[in-house]
Design a protein around this motif. Structure first.
Motif, short mmCIF file in Angstrom:
data_model
loop_
_atom_site.label_atom_id
_atom_site.label_comp_id
_atom_site.label_asym_id
_atom_site.label_seq_id
_atom_site.Cartn_x
_atom_site.Cartn_y
_atom_site.Cartn_z
N UNK A 123 1.27 -11.88 3.22
CA UNK A 123 0.44 -10.82 2.65
C UNK A 123 1.04 -10.32 1.35
N UNK A 124 0.20 -10.20 0.36
CA UNK A 124 0.64 -9.65 -0.92
C UNK A 124 0.83 -8.15 -0.76
N UNK A 125 1.98 -7.67 -1.17
CA UNK A 125 2.27 -6.25 -1.03
C UNK A 125 1.62 -5.43 -2.13
N UNK A 126 0.95 -6.08 -3.05
CA UNK A 126 0.28 -5.37 -4.13
C UNK A 126 -1.23 -5.31 -3.91
N UNK A 127 -1.72 -5.93 -2.85
CA UNK A 127 -3.15 -5.94 -2.57
C UNK A 127 -3.63 -4.62 -2.02
N UNK A 128 -4.94 -4.49 -1.85
CA UNK A 128 -5.51 -3.24 -1.33
C UNK A 128 -4.99 -2.92 0.07
N UNK A 129 -4.70 -1.66 0.29
CA UNK A 129 -4.17 -1.22 1.58
C UNK A 129 -5.19 -1.46 2.68
N UNK A 130 -6.46 -1.34 2.37
CA UNK A 130 -7.50 -1.56 3.37
C UNK A 130 -7.43 -2.96 3.96
N UNK A 131 -7.09 -3.94 3.12
CA UNK A 131 -6.95 -5.31 3.62
C UNK A 131 -5.74 -5.42 4.54
N UNK A 132 -4.73 -4.65 4.25
CA UNK A 132 -3.55 -4.67 5.13
C UNK A 132 -3.90 -4.09 6.49
N UNK A 133 -4.76 -3.06 6.51
CA UNK A 133 -5.21 -2.50 7.79
C UNK A 133 -5.93 -3.58 8.60
N UNK A 189 -5.22 -4.99 12.42
CA UNK A 189 -6.20 -5.17 13.49
C UNK A 189 -6.12 -6.59 14.04
N UNK A 190 -5.94 -7.56 13.16
CA UNK A 190 -5.77 -8.94 13.61
C UNK A 190 -4.49 -9.08 14.44
N UNK A 191 -3.41 -8.48 13.98
CA UNK A 191 -2.15 -8.51 14.73
C UNK A 191 -2.34 -7.89 16.11
N UNK A 192 -3.08 -6.80 16.16
CA UNK A 192 -3.35 -6.14 17.43
C UNK A 192 -4.04 -7.11 18.39
N UNK A 193 -5.03 -7.82 17.91
CA UNK A 193 -5.75 -8.78 18.74
C UNK A 193 -4.83 -9.89 19.23
N UNK A 194 -4.04 -10.43 18.34
CA UNK A 194 -3.13 -11.53 18.70
C UNK A 194 -2.09 -11.05 19.71
N UNK A 195 -1.52 -9.89 19.45
CA UNK A 195 -0.46 -9.37 20.32
C UNK A 195 -0.99 -9.06 21.72
N UNK A 196 -2.17 -8.46 21.79
CA UNK A 196 -2.72 -8.13 23.11
C UNK A 196 -3.11 -9.39 23.89
N UNK A 197 -3.61 -10.40 23.19
CA UNK A 197 -3.90 -11.67 23.86
C UNK A 197 -2.61 -12.34 24.34
#
Length: 94
Positions: free
Chosen positions: A4-14, A18-26
């Motif tokens: 992930x680019x640390x200079x990209x929009x924060x909304x994309x990081x959110x 959410x994707x990490x949440x899905x992967x982790x819970x699965x």
């Protein structure tokens, strides 16, 4: 999450959290501790990059609290993540 680019929009990081949440819970449901540990490191490294705006950080804090409630990660691990999110210096490891 390491790409992930640390200079990209924060909304994309959110969205990535959410994707990490899905992967982790699965992974938790499937009983895959290796995947849980690998994501724990990635999430820990990414968390300081989403401290602001507060609407984003509060959404991520909610994800962390859900992980604690569902025993995805220990209470200590979630506390460490929340500390990273709130800008407290914490050297704990998940």
């Amino acid at each position: 999450m390491q790409c992930v680019s640390l200079t990209g929009p924060v909304e994309k990081r959110l969205t990535l959290f959410y994707l990490a949440n899905d992967v982790v819970q699965h992974a938790k449901r499937k009983g895959d501790p290796t995947l849980l540990n690998q994501w724990a490191v990635a999430v820990q490294k990414a968390t300081p990059h989403v401290r602001s705006p507060s609407s984003i950080s509060s959404a991520i804090a909610r994800i962390f609290k859900i992980w604690e409630e569902r025993n995805v990660y220990s209470a200590d691990a979630v506390t460490d993540l929340l500390s990273l999110l709130s800008n407290d210096i914490n050297l704990g490891v998940l």
